[in-house]
Scaffold this active site. Structure first.
Site, PDB file in Angstrom:
ATOM      1  N   GLY A   8       0.831  -1.196   0.000  1.00 55.73           N
ATOM      2  CA  GLY A   8       0.000   0.000   0.000  1.00 55.73           C
ATOM      3  C   GLY A   8       0.862   1.240   0.000  1.00 55.73           C
ATOM      4  O   GLY A   8       0.526   2.264   0.621  1.00 55.73           O
ATOM      5  N   ALA A   9       1.974   1.161  -0.711  1.00 51.62           N
ATOM      6  CA  ALA A   9       3.001   2.198  -0.638  1.00 51.62           C
ATOM      7  C   ALA A   9       2.559   3.557  -1.161  1.00 51.62           C
ATOM      8  O   ALA A   9       3.105   4.587  -0.751  1.00 51.62           O
ATOM      9  CB  ALA A   9       4.246   1.733  -1.421  1.00 51.62           C
ATOM     10  N   CYS A  10       1.590   3.592  -2.048  1.00 47.05           N
ATOM     11  CA  CYS A  10       1.187   4.856  -2.662  1.00 47.05           C
ATOM     12  C   CYS A  10       0.150   5.631  -1.846  1.00 47.05           C
ATOM     13  O   CYS A  10      -0.141   6.789  -2.163  1.00 47.05           O
ATOM     14  CB  CYS A  10       0.651   4.611  -4.070  1.00 47.05           C
ATOM     15  SG  CYS A  10       1.896   3.945  -5.201  1.00 47.05           S
ATOM     16  N   LYS A  12      -1.494   7.499   1.642  1.00 43.71           N
ATOM     17  CA  LYS A  12      -0.931   8.507   2.538  1.00 43.71           C
ATOM     18  C   LYS A  12      -0.120   7.868   3.652  1.00 43.71           C
ATOM     19  O   LYS A  12       0.983   8.313   3.978  1.00 43.71           O
ATOM     20  CB  LYS A  12      -2.056   9.378   3.104  1.00 43.71           C
ATOM     21  CG  LYS A  12      -2.728  10.273   2.056  1.00 43.71           C
ATOM     22  CD  LYS A  12      -3.854  11.093   2.667  1.00 43.71           C
ATOM     23  CE  LYS A  12      -4.516  11.968   1.606  1.00 43.71           C
ATOM     24  NZ  LYS A  12      -5.642  12.753   2.165  1.00 43.71           N
ATOM     25  N   GLY A  96      -1.406  -2.127  10.320  1.00 47.39           N
ATOM     26  CA  GLY A  96      -1.960  -0.917  10.905  1.00 47.39           C
ATOM     27  C   GLY A  96      -3.395  -0.674  10.506  1.00 47.39           C
ATOM     28  O   GLY A  96      -3.996   0.329  10.903  1.00 47.39           O
ATOM     29  N   THR A  97      -3.965  -1.572   9.717  1.00 49.22           N
ATOM     30  CA  THR A  97      -5.351  -1.432   9.267  1.00 49.22           C
ATOM     31  C   THR A  97      -6.306  -1.943  10.333  1.00 49.22           C
ATOM     32  O   THR A  97      -6.123  -3.048  10.847  1.00 49.22           O
ATOM     33  CB  THR A  97      -5.576  -2.218   7.963  1.00 49.22           C
ATOM     34  OG1 THR A  97      -4.644  -1.768   6.981  1.00 49.22           O
ATOM     35  CG2 THR A  97      -6.994  -2.018   7.448  1.00 49.22           C
ATOM     36  N   THR A  98      -7.312  -1.162  10.681  1.00 50.63           N
ATOM     37  CA  THR A  98      -8.324  -1.624  11.631  1.00 50.63           C
ATOM     38  C   THR A  98      -9.534  -2.161  10.860  1.00 50.63           C
ATOM     39  O   THR A  98      -9.668  -1.955   9.662  1.00 50.63           O
ATOM     40  CB  THR A  98      -8.765  -0.494  12.571  1.00 50.63           C
ATOM     41  OG1 THR A  98      -9.273   0.606  11.795  1.00 50.63           O
ATOM     42  CG2 THR A  98      -7.590   0.006  13.403  1.00 50.63           C
ATOM     43  N   ASN A 124      -3.682   1.481  17.057  1.00 49.01           N
ATOM     44  CA  ASN A 124      -3.109   2.818  16.919  1.00 49.01           C
ATOM     45  C   ASN A 124      -1.616   2.730  17.208  1.00 49.01           C
ATOM     46  O   ASN A 124      -1.211   2.167  18.224  1.00 49.01           O
ATOM     47  CB  ASN A 124      -3.797   3.781  17.890  1.00 49.01           C
ATOM     48  CG  ASN A 124      -3.576   5.234  17.532  1.00 49.01           C
ATOM     49  OD1 ASN A 124      -2.458   5.661  17.258  1.00 49.01           O
ATOM     50  ND2 ASN A 124      -4.648   6.009  17.525  1.00 49.01           N
ATOM     51  N   HIS A 152     -12.366  11.267  13.113  1.00 53.76           N
ATOM     52  CA  HIS A 152     -11.422  10.931  12.055  1.00 53.76           C
ATOM     53  C   HIS A 152     -11.797  11.640  10.746  1.00 53.76           C
ATOM     54  O   HIS A 152     -12.905  12.159  10.593  1.00 53.76           O
ATOM     55  CB  HIS A 152     -11.387   9.418  11.813  1.00 53.76           C
ATOM     56  CG  HIS A 152     -10.606   8.660  12.836  1.00 53.76           C
ATOM     57  ND1 HIS A 152     -11.110   8.356  14.088  1.00 53.76           N
ATOM     58  CD2 HIS A 152      -9.349   8.152  12.814  1.00 53.76           C
ATOM     59  CE1 HIS A 152     -10.206   7.686  14.780  1.00 53.76           C
ATOM     60  NE2 HIS A 152      -9.127   7.546  14.027  1.00 53.76           N
ATOM     61  N   LYS A 156     -12.107   7.558   6.251  1.00 49.08           N
ATOM     62  CA  LYS A 156     -11.968   6.344   7.061  1.00 49.08           C
ATOM     63  C   LYS A 156     -13.176   5.447   6.843  1.00 49.08           C
ATOM     64  O   LYS A 156     -14.321   5.916   6.883  1.00 49.08           O
ATOM     65  CB  LYS A 156     -11.830   6.706   8.547  1.00 49.08           C
ATOM     66  CG  LYS A 156     -11.576   5.495   9.444  1.00 49.08           C
ATOM     67  CD  LYS A 156     -11.246   5.932  10.863  1.00 49.08           C
ATOM     68  CE  LYS A 156     -11.050   4.745  11.792  1.00 49.08           C
ATOM     69  NZ  LYS A 156      -9.960   3.850  11.354  1.00 49.08           N
TER      70      LYS A 156
END
Length: 262
Positions: A8-10, A12, A96-98, A124, A152, A156
């Protein structure tokens, strides 16, 4: 050096992770993947060309980069399969994805144990957010009436946030389930009192301009106590991400939340 790839490098968050890994002396960025692909990592983080080209195929990146760790901040519907792919290749995922279900987390734990390859997930990665949850747990021992408001950005996807859910779960460790407010209260509009975990109301706000924010409000006789954390920039999450990349090799199975490695 710990070899890291970013999936998911592209996005934010992906760009922020790319820069954080590139700037750390103990980590080596060896690859990047994203459904877009094609660009040099240097173009994404505002630096000179790195020679690392974003690849659309995660398996290809793993096969050519030989990473130790994969950092993933992609969408909930993709991160589970990404993490499974990494584990099957003996690459440790830092997630880091919830929004992952408990069932999905259990499956990742089982796979991590079977592959003898640790995995890590956090609601988080901001150190301040972890402290907020720790302080809230302590406060709940003395002020059990509590509500959570999380705010948020409007892009999101999940609500309530993983941080809010985790906060309620941590508070519930020291607070018995209880119904708050007047016993006869009625919602004139469904949802007006928010969602609820063990009797703790959670309210979600989604607006442009926010990044990630949360208030835990306690009420007592003649007083209130508010514990608030604000991430005003995505760089707030990077020290936690870097820490997870460095500590994950010493873990076992799927380890949840940053307080376990701080």
């Amino acid at each position: 050096m710990i070899k890291v790839i970013v999936n998911g490098a592209c996005g934010k968050m992906g760009r922020a992770v790319l820069k954080a890994v590139s700037d750390d002396k103990e980590l080596e960025l060896v690859g990047a993947s994203d459904i877009k692909g094609g660009m040099d990592v240097g173009d994404l983080i505002g630096s000179k060309k790195t020679g690392i080209i974003v690849n659309e195929n995660l398996q290809s990146v793993i096969d050519t980069a030989y990473p130790d760790v994969m950092v993933d901040f992609t969408k909930p519907d993709a991160v589970f399969s990404n993490a499974c792919l990494a584990l099957k290749n003996h690459v440790s995922p830092v997630i880091g994805t919830t929004g992952l279900s408990d069932e999905a987390k259990d499956k990742l734990n089982q796979l991590a144990l079977a592959q003898n390859t640790p995995a890590f997930i956090a609601a988080n990665f901001a150190i301040g957010a972890v402290l907020m949850m720790m302080f809230a747990k302590e406060a709940a021992k003395y002020l059990p009436n509590v509500e959570i408001i999380e705010l948020h950005h409007d892009q999101k996807l999940d609500a309530p946030s993983g941080t809010a859910i985790t906060t309620a779960e941590i508070i519930s460790e020291v607070r018995r389930p209880m119904k708050q407010g007047h016993p006869d209260e009625k919602e004139k509009l469904p949802g007006a009192r928010g969602a609820e975990i063990n009797g703790i109301p959670i309210h979600s706000v989604r607006l442009p301009g926010y990044v990630a924010h949360q208030e835990v409000i306690f009420g007592g006789l003649g007083q209130t106590l508010t514990i608030r954390h604000d991430s005003i920039d995505r760089t707030s999450f990077m020290p936690g991400v870097v820490l997870a990349c460095k500590k994950i090799s010493g873990l076992k199975g799927l380890v949840r939340n940053l307080d376990k490695i701080m």
